[in-house]
Design a protein around this motif. Structure first.
Motif, mmCIF file in Angstrom:
data_model
loop_
_atom_site.group_PDB
_atom_site.id
_atom_site.type_symbol
_atom_site.label_atom_id
_atom_site.label_comp_id
_atom_site.label_asym_id
_atom_site.label_seq_id
_atom_site.Cartn_x
_atom_site.Cartn_y
_atom_site.Cartn_z
ATOM 1 N N GLU A 141 0.817 -1.219 0.000
ATOM 2 C CA GLU A 141 0.000 0.000 0.000
ATOM 3 C C GLU A 141 0.850 1.268 0.000
ATOM 4 O OE1 GLU A 141 -4.256 -1.053 2.038
ATOM 5 O OE2 GLU A 141 -2.629 -0.472 3.380
ATOM 6 N N ASP A 142 1.974 1.245 0.708
ATOM 7 C CA ASP A 142 2.802 2.447 0.817
ATOM 8 C C ASP A 142 3.430 2.848 -0.512
ATOM 9 O OD1 ASP A 142 2.209 2.513 3.481
ATOM 10 O OD2 ASP A 142 4.082 1.573 4.140
ATOM 11 N N GLU A 143 3.486 1.939 -1.472
ATOM 12 C CA GLU A 143 4.121 2.216 -2.748
ATOM 13 C C GLU A 143 3.127 2.740 -3.797
ATOM 14 O OE1 GLU A 143 6.181 -1.267 -3.964
ATOM 15 O OE2 GLU A 143 7.274 -1.463 -2.074
ATOM 16 N N VAL A 144 1.848 2.782 -3.452
ATOM 17 C CA VAL A 144 0.816 3.220 -4.391
ATOM 18 C C VAL A 144 0.646 4.734 -4.319
ATOM 19 C CG1 VAL A 144 -1.655 3.102 -4.942
ATOM 20 C CG2 VAL A 144 -0.411 1.018 -4.299
ATOM 21 N N ASP A 145 0.556 5.370 -5.477
ATOM 22 C CA ASP A 145 0.239 6.799 -5.552
ATOM 23 C C ASP A 145 -1.280 6.934 -5.424
ATOM 24 O OD1 ASP A 145 -0.086 9.488 -6.039
ATOM 25 O OD2 ASP A 145 0.642 9.419 -8.121
ATOM 26 N N ARG A 146 -1.755 6.873 -4.191
ATOM 27 C CA ARG A 146 -3.204 6.920 -3.964
ATOM 28 C C ARG A 146 -3.788 8.250 -4.444
ATOM 29 N NH1 ARG A 146 -6.930 4.505 0.518
ATOM 30 N NH2 ARG A 146 -8.747 5.891 0.388
ATOM 31 N N GLU A 147 -3.073 9.339 -4.191
ATOM 32 C CA GLU A 147 -3.573 10.653 -4.601
ATOM 33 C C GLU A 147 -3.759 10.700 -6.113
ATOM 34 O OE1 GLU A 147 -2.059 15.308 -4.532
ATOM 35 O OE2 GLU A 147 -1.362 13.906 -2.983
ATOM 36 N N GLY A 148 -2.793 10.176 -6.862
ATOM 37 C CA GLY A 148 -2.910 10.153 -8.315
ATOM 38 C C GLY A 148 -4.042 9.269 -8.790
ATOM 39 N N LEU A 149 -4.236 8.140 -8.109
ATOM 40 C CA LEU A 149 -5.332 7.237 -8.462
ATOM 41 C C LEU A 149 -6.677 7.918 -8.258
ATOM 42 C CD1 LEU A 149 -6.407 4.371 -9.162
ATOM 43 C CD2 LEU A 149 -6.254 3.850 -6.709
ATOM 44 N N ARG A 154 -11.546 10.836 -10.265
ATOM 45 C CA ARG A 154 -12.403 12.024 -10.349
ATOM 46 C C ARG A 154 -12.547 12.487 -11.796
ATOM 47 N NH1 ARG A 154 -13.792 14.751 -5.748
ATOM 48 N NH2 ARG A 154 -12.688 14.205 -3.819
ATOM 49 N N GLU A 155 -11.437 12.504 -12.523
ATOM 50 C CA GLU A 155 -11.476 12.944 -13.921
ATOM 51 C C GLU A 155 -12.367 12.018 -14.746
ATOM 52 O OE1 GLU A 155 -7.408 12.970 -15.075
ATOM 53 O OE2 GLU A 155 -6.905 14.777 -13.917
ATOM 54 N N TYR A 156 -12.272 10.722 -14.495
ATOM 55 C CA TYR A 156 -13.097 9.770 -15.243
ATOM 56 C C TYR A 156 -14.575 9.964 -14.919
ATOM 57 C CZ TYR A 156 -15.086 5.426 -16.949
ATOM 58 O OH TYR A 156 -15.876 4.512 -17.603
ATOM 59 N N LEU A 157 -14.890 10.108 -13.659
ATOM 60 C CA LEU A 157 -16.288 10.290 -13.258
ATOM 61 C C LEU A 157 -16.853 11.591 -13.825
ATOM 62 C CD1 LEU A 157 -16.080 9.112 -9.534
ATOM 63 C CD2 LEU A 157 -17.044 7.845 -11.458
ATOM 64 N N ASP A 158 -16.069 12.668 -13.765
ATOM 65 C CA ASP A 158 -16.525 13.944 -14.298
ATOM 66 C C ASP A 158 -16.770 13.848 -15.805
ATOM 67 O OD1 ASP A 158 -16.385 15.057 -11.795
ATOM 68 O OD2 ASP A 158 -14.449 16.050 -12.128
ATOM 69 N N ALA A 159 -15.867 13.157 -16.515
ATOM 70 C CA ALA A 159 -15.995 13.049 -17.968
ATOM 71 C C ALA A 159 -17.210 12.236 -18.382
ATOM 72 C CB ALA A 159 -14.727 12.432 -18.554
ATOM 73 N N ASN A 160 -17.643 11.346 -17.493
ATOM 74 C CA ASN A 160 -18.768 10.471 -17.827
ATOM 75 C C ASN A 160 -20.035 10.812 -17.036
ATOM 76 O OD1 ASN A 160 -17.695 8.084 -19.660
ATOM 77 N ND2 ASN A 160 -16.076 8.555 -18.190
ATOM 78 N N GLU A 213 -6.487 6.781 -18.295
ATOM 79 C CA GLU A 213 -6.009 7.955 -19.031
ATOM 80 C C GLU A 213 -6.168 7.758 -20.531
ATOM 81 O OE1 GLU A 213 -2.057 8.358 -17.508
ATOM 82 O OE2 GLU A 213 -2.684 9.690 -15.864
ATOM 83 N N VAL A 214 -5.908 6.549 -21.028
ATOM 84 C CA VAL A 214 -6.115 6.263 -22.455
ATOM 85 C C VAL A 214 -7.595 6.411 -22.806
ATOM 86 C CG1 VAL A 214 -6.088 4.431 -24.192
ATOM 87 C CG2 VAL A 214 -4.099 4.782 -22.720
ATOM 88 N N ASP A 215 -8.460 5.917 -21.934
ATOM 89 C CA ASP A 215 -9.903 6.010 -22.172
ATOM 90 C C ASP A 215 -10.358 7.472 -22.184
ATOM 91 O OD1 ASP A 215 -12.459 4.394 -22.402
ATOM 92 O OD2 ASP A 215 -12.949 5.625 -20.658
ATOM 93 N N LEU A 216 -9.819 8.264 -21.264
ATOM 94 C CA LEU A 216 -10.166 9.687 -21.217
ATOM 95 C C LEU A 216 -9.678 10.409 -22.468
ATOM 96 C CD1 LEU A 216 -9.379 10.457 -17.471
ATOM 97 C CD2 LEU A 216 -11.615 10.666 -18.565
ATOM 98 N N ALA A 217 -8.462 10.092 -22.914
ATOM 99 C CA ALA A 217 -7.925 10.732 -24.114
ATOM 100 C C ALA A 217 -8.762 10.364 -25.330
ATOM 101 C CB ALA A 217 -6.471 10.314 -24.315
ATOM 102 N N ARG A 218 -9.192 9.110 -25.400
ATOM 103 C CA ARG A 218 -10.028 8.682 -26.524
ATOM 104 C C ARG A 218 -11.365 9.421 -26.501
ATOM 105 N NH1 ARG A 218 -10.261 3.660 -25.315
ATOM 106 N NH2 ARG A 218 -8.398 3.075 -26.484
ATOM 107 N N LYS A 219 -11.921 9.559 -25.305
ATOM 108 C CA LYS A 219 -13.202 10.266 -25.191
ATOM 109 C C LYS A 219 -13.061 11.725 -25.604
ATOM 110 C CE LYS A 219 -16.868 11.542 -21.950
ATOM 111 N NZ LYS A 219 -17.932 11.201 -22.917
ATOM 112 N N GLN A 220 -11.963 12.368 -25.194
ATOM 113 C CA GLN A 220 -11.735 13.757 -25.591
ATOM 114 C C GLN A 220 -11.602 13.872 -27.101
ATOM 115 O OE1 GLN A 220 -8.299 14.557 -23.166
ATOM 116 N NE2 GLN A 220 -9.489 15.761 -21.727
#
Length: 228
Positions: A141-149, A154-160, A213-220
């Motif tokens: 768990e300590d090695e995960v970028d939780r903030e980035g995840l 949030r970006e995915y939910l907002d986009a959809n 991120e790939v899915d978001l870029a495709r949607k954009q």
């Protein structure tokens, strides 16, 4: 790791043989919960058998890339080599012959050999030796970028135009969050399998972020936004 009233601490706690539930586009991950609506007779029989023994079944995906000449036996499709063992922690019988089941993910396994059987469901000899870390709660768990995840979520939910229970997300451990989001992600069977087979929690989180991120870029791009 605890599932229901049972504690699983090592690969030795996973039965040497498991009944298999092949389901395309669906993966179970350790620490996560999966609701299942079981209605096909052979899988009702599988749940009956599991409830009479250790309540364990193996979730696994069919592997349609292995089909010869594009022909598939729908009853016994080829299977991927890695699945996840789960324990039935709750179940309800319905009046029309179905089971409503909650399955708790315990640990991943390799299929060593599929066995010949007279049961209507498939059974395999399995090993979880390569996945000993799955039994250690919070491993990596300590090695995960939780903030980035969370930011990517949030970006995915907002986009959809989707909502989320942010209070529950904040309360969830990083391991539970990464594995639950990986299971719920809207990606295809190959992507889901890549998330399942990720060697550690950080790699799984990074893979999930990259797919999103790939899915978001495709949607954009589909929406007419010029990508730099």
């Amino acid at each position: 790791m605890r599932a229901g009233n049972m504690i699983y601490s090592s690969p030795a706690d996973i039965p040497a043989t498991l009944p298999l539930f092949p389901l395309e586009g669906t993966v179970l991950l350790p620490t996560a919960q999966m609701p299942l609506n079981i209605f096909e007779p052979r899988y009702v029989a599988m749940i009956d058998a599991a409830l009479r023994s250790d309540r364990m079944i193996g979730m696994i995906q069919p592997d349609f890339t292995l089909a010869d000449d594009g022909e598939i036996d729908e009853d016994t499709p080829p299977l991927v080599k890695v699945g996840c063992a789960g324990r039935i922690t709750a179940f309800q019988e319905t009046g029309d012959g179905r089971y409503l089941v909650t399955l708790a993910g315990i640990a991943r396994f390799h299929v060593e050999e599929e066995l010949e059987t007279v049961t209507p469901f498939r059974i395999a000899r399995v090993s979880s030796e390569a996945f000993a870390d799955d039994f250690e709660l919070g491993k990596g768990e300590d090695e995960v970028d939780r903030e980035g995840l969370v930011r990517t979520l949030r970006e995915y939910l907002d986009a959809n135009d989707l909502e989320a229970d942010w209070e529950s997300i904040e309360r969830a451990s990083t391991q539970v969050l990464v594995n639950a989001l990986s299971m719920m992600s809207p990606y295809g069977p190959a992507e889901k399998q890549a998330l399942l087979e990720a060697p550690d929690l950080r790699t799984r989180a990074e893979t999930l972020v990259a797919l999103t991120e790939v899915d978001l870029a495709r949607k954009q791009g589909d929406d007419g936004v010029v990508l730099q």
